[in-house]
Motif scaffolding. Structure first.
Motif, PDB file in Angstrom:
ATOM      1  N   ALA A 151       0.831  -1.211   0.000  1.00  0.00           N
ATOM      2  CA  ALA A 151       0.000   0.000   0.000  1.00  0.00           C
ATOM      3  C   ALA A 151       0.863   1.256   0.000  1.00  0.00           C
ATOM      4  N   ASN A 152       1.946   1.224   0.767  1.00  0.00           N
ATOM      5  CA  ASN A 152       2.816   2.391   0.844  1.00  0.00           C
ATOM      6  C   ASN A 152       3.518   2.664  -0.484  1.00  0.00           C
ATOM      7  N   ARG A 153       3.867   1.607  -1.205  1.00  0.00           N
ATOM      8  CA  ARG A 153       4.467   1.806  -2.537  1.00  0.00           C
ATOM      9  C   ARG A 153       3.462   2.426  -3.500  1.00  0.00           C
ATOM     10  N   GLY A 154       2.223   1.948  -3.437  1.00  0.00           N
ATOM     11  CA  GLY A 154       1.186   2.549  -4.264  1.00  0.00           C
ATOM     12  C   GLY A 154       0.968   4.001  -3.906  1.00  0.00           C
ATOM     13  N   LYS A 155       0.962   4.289  -2.603  1.00  0.00           N
ATOM     14  CA  LYS A 155       0.785   5.662  -2.139  1.00  0.00           C
ATOM     15  C   LYS A 155       1.925   6.559  -2.615  1.00  0.00           C
ATOM     16  N   TYR A 156       3.143   6.009  -2.632  1.00  0.00           N
ATOM     17  CA  TYR A 156       4.304   6.774  -3.092  1.00  0.00           C
ATOM     18  C   TYR A 156       4.126   7.203  -4.548  1.00  0.00           C
ATOM     19  N   VAL A 157       3.616   6.306  -5.382  1.00  0.00           N
ATOM     20  CA  VAL A 157       3.372   6.635  -6.791  1.00  0.00           C
ATOM     21  C   VAL A 157       2.333   7.748  -6.898  1.00  0.00           C
ATOM     22  N   VAL A 158       1.264   7.640  -6.099  1.00  0.00           N
ATOM     23  CA  VAL A 158       0.210   8.660  -6.123  1.00  0.00           C
ATOM     24  C   VAL A 158       0.770  10.024  -5.714  1.00  0.00           C
ATOM     25  N   GLU A 159       1.629  10.040  -4.708  1.00  0.00           N
ATOM     26  CA  GLU A 159       2.139  11.303  -4.180  1.00  0.00           C
ATOM     27  C   GLU A 159       3.245  11.909  -5.038  1.00  0.00           C
ATOM     28  N   HIS A 160       4.056  11.067  -5.675  1.00  0.00           N
ATOM     29  CA  HIS A 160       5.229  11.580  -6.383  1.00  0.00           C
ATOM     30  C   HIS A 160       5.151  11.457  -7.912  1.00  0.00           C
ATOM     31  N   TYR A 161       4.355  10.525  -8.402  1.00  0.00           N
ATOM     32  CA  TYR A 161       4.292  10.287  -9.842  1.00  0.00           C
ATOM     33  C   TYR A 161       2.854  10.328 -10.348  1.00  0.00           C
ATOM     34  N   SER A 162       2.094  11.288  -9.835  1.00  0.00           N
ATOM     35  CA  SER A 162       0.676  11.368 -10.201  1.00  0.00           C
ATOM     36  C   SER A 162       0.474  11.704 -11.674  1.00  0.00           C
ATOM     37  N   GLN A 163       1.510  12.286 -12.313  1.00  0.00           N
ATOM     38  CA  GLN A 163       1.397  12.624 -13.735  1.00  0.00           C
ATOM     39  C   GLN A 163       1.774  11.454 -14.643  1.00  0.00           C
ATOM     40  N   SER A 164       2.143  10.336 -14.052  1.00  0.00           N
ATOM     41  CA  SER A 164       2.494   9.166 -14.858  1.00  0.00           C
ATOM     42  C   SER A 164       1.240   8.449 -15.326  1.00  0.00           C
ATOM     43  N   SER A 165       1.427   7.477 -16.194  1.00  0.00           N
ATOM     44  CA  SER A 165       0.285   6.697 -16.700  1.00  0.00           C
ATOM     45  C   SER A 165      -0.048   5.526 -15.775  1.00  0.00           C
ATOM     46  N   TYR A 166       0.585   5.476 -14.589  1.00  0.00           N
ATOM     47  CA  TYR A 166       0.378   4.366 -13.658  1.00  0.00           C
ATOM     48  C   TYR A 166      -0.417   4.780 -12.423  1.00  0.00           C
ATOM     49  N   LEU A 167      -1.068   5.931 -12.481  1.00  0.00           N
ATOM     50  CA  LEU A 167      -1.829   6.402 -11.324  1.00  0.00           C
ATOM     51  C   LEU A 167      -2.959   5.444 -10.971  1.00  0.00           C
ATOM     52  N   ASP A 168      -3.692   4.992 -11.970  1.00  0.00           N
ATOM     53  CA  ASP A 168      -4.816   4.093 -11.703  1.00  0.00           C
ATOM     54  C   ASP A 168      -4.337   2.779 -11.071  1.00  0.00           C
ATOM     55  N   GLU A 169      -3.245   2.235 -11.568  1.00  0.00           N
ATOM     56  CA  GLU A 169      -2.714   0.989 -11.001  1.00  0.00           C
ATOM     57  C   GLU A 169      -2.244   1.184  -9.567  1.00  0.00           C
ATOM     58  N   ALA A 170      -1.687   2.371  -9.286  1.00  0.00           N
ATOM     59  CA  ALA A 170      -1.233   2.649  -7.925  1.00  0.00           C
ATOM     60  C   ALA A 170      -2.414   2.722  -6.967  1.00  0.00           C
ATOM     61  N   LEU A 171      -3.487   3.375  -7.397  1.00  0.00           N
ATOM     62  CA  LEU A 171      -4.678   3.466  -6.558  1.00  0.00           C
ATOM     63  C   LEU A 171      -5.322   2.084  -6.368  1.00  0.00           C
ATOM     64  N   GLU A 172      -5.303   1.280  -7.410  1.00  0.00           N
ATOM     65  CA  GLU A 172      -5.832  -0.073  -7.293  1.00  0.00           C
ATOM     66  C   GLU A 172      -5.016  -0.886  -6.278  1.00  0.00           C
ATOM     67  N   MET A 173      -3.710  -0.715  -6.302  1.00  0.00           N
ATOM     68  CA  MET A 173      -2.863  -1.408  -5.332  1.00  0.00           C
ATOM     69  C   MET A 173      -3.205  -0.969  -3.914  1.00  0.00           C
ATOM     70  N   MET A 174      -3.414   0.316  -3.725  1.00  0.00           N
ATOM     71  CA  MET A 174      -3.800   0.822  -2.403  1.00  0.00           C
ATOM     72  C   MET A 174      -5.145   0.249  -1.979  1.00  0.00           C
ATOM     73  N   GLU A 175      -6.088   0.245  -2.913  1.00  0.00           N
ATOM     74  CA  GLU A 175      -7.436  -0.242  -2.604  1.00  0.00           C
ATOM     75  C   GLU A 175      -7.415  -1.696  -2.125  1.00  0.00           C
ATOM     76  N   LYS A 176      -6.783  -2.563  -2.871  1.00  0.00           N
ATOM     77  CA  LYS A 176      -6.810  -3.978  -2.508  1.00  0.00           C
ATOM     78  C   LYS A 176      -5.921  -4.285  -1.311  1.00  0.00           C
ATOM     79  N   SER A 177      -4.843  -3.516  -1.139  1.00  0.00           N
ATOM     80  CA  SER A 177      -3.962  -3.733   0.002  1.00  0.00           C
ATOM     81  C   SER A 177      -4.651  -3.313   1.306  1.00  0.00           C
ATOM     82  N   TYR A 178      -5.311  -2.155   1.266  1.00  0.00           N
ATOM     83  CA  TYR A 178      -6.040  -1.707   2.460  1.00  0.00           C
ATOM     84  C   TYR A 178      -7.180  -2.665   2.808  1.00  0.00           C
ATOM     85  N   GLU A 179      -7.803  -3.212   1.773  1.00  0.00           N
ATOM     86  CA  GLU A 179      -8.865  -4.185   2.023  1.00  0.00           C
ATOM     87  C   GLU A 179      -8.299  -5.407   2.747  1.00  0.00           C
TER      88      GLU A 179
END
Length: 253
Positions: free
Chosen positions: A204-232
């Motif tokens: 989850a923390n790796r996904g959060k890092y992408v959201v916070e630092h690489y939000s302009q990348s094309s991997y934002l959706d995948e990072a949020l998905e990682m956070m979603e399933k990890s928190y679950e």
């Protein structure tokens, strides 16, 4: 002379030089330099220029290094160093190229070709991070440490920020987009590694890092998905819900 260098630098962005890949060599030692004929700086440079233009990078490095050693304060010393960077880059001598670049930047902080040096520093660090043959044959290496990628990103960002009107800035911006995606992809590869081993907080923390630092990348959706399933998996439904809602909002933009 600088126009020739500029054209050469842009050419290496768009073409893969198999000759350069096959011509990897180490920097010449003192004995190699001593074997270079005892000519004037101008005569040696003409030989070096012809050799460099022919793609004989190892020999060009010997000639240019001889000029740099014998005439360190000559009228063409700066041009020799510019050409040495290019020759080392093409020969795959990334450490020698970086050393030459860093020396040039340190000794010439206001030189008119400083933008070129930062541009080449970015390209050299990109090359240092790549295994040319694995890349060529399509081996996925996104799980490698991204340190060199981050350094290349810093180099090209420096170019764009300090020299926005540079002729190298447009290509540097395109490279920055690619590097941003590469760094985000690396973080998600690591997140996948943690998730598969049930280290959900780390994932989850790796996904959060992408959201916070690489939000302009094309991997934002995948990072949020990682956070979603990890928190679950961690039993944190509110955080999982927030990640899911953020994903949905981004999709609807």
């Amino acid at each position: 002379m600088i126009n020739r260098i500029g054209k050469r630098a842009f050419a290496i962005v768009f073409t893969v030089s198999l000759l350069g890949l096959g011509a990897c060599s180490s920097a010449p030692d003192e004995e190699d330099i001593q074997r270079v004929p005892n000519k004037s700086a101008q005569a040696l440079y003409e030989d070096a220029k012809q050799t460099l233009d022919s793609g004989l990078y190892a020999r060009a490095i010997e000639l240019l290094s001889a000029i740099d050693s014998r005439y360190p304060f000559g009228p063409m010393s700066k041009q020799v160093q510019l050409d040495l960077v290019f020759a080392h880059y093409q020969a795959g001598n990334t450490e020698q190229a970086l050393a030459t670049i860093d020396r040039f930047i340190r000794l010439n902080p206001n030189h008119k070709d400083l933008d070129y040096m930062y541009y080449m520093r970015g390209l050299v660090n990109i090359k240092a991070d790549e295994n040319a043959f694995q890349e060529y044959f399509g081996v996925d290496r996104a799980d490698r440490d991204a340190n060199r990628t981050r350094v290349a990103f810093t180099d090209l960002s420096t170019l764009v920020n300090r020299f926005p009107d540079s002729g190298y800035a447009p290509e540097a911006k395109r490279r920055l987009v690619w590097l941003l995606n590469k760094m985000a992809r690396y973080e998600l590869k690591v997140a996948d590694y943690y998730y598969e081993r049930e280290a959900y907080l780390a994932a989850a923390n790796r996904g959060k890092y992408v959201v916070e630092h690489y939000s302009q990348s094309s991997y934002l959706d995948e990072a949020l998905e990682m956070m979603e399933k990890s928190y679950e998996k961690l039993g944190l439904p509110e955080l999982s819900k927030h990640a899911r809602m953020t994903r949905e909002l981004n999709k609807n933009k």
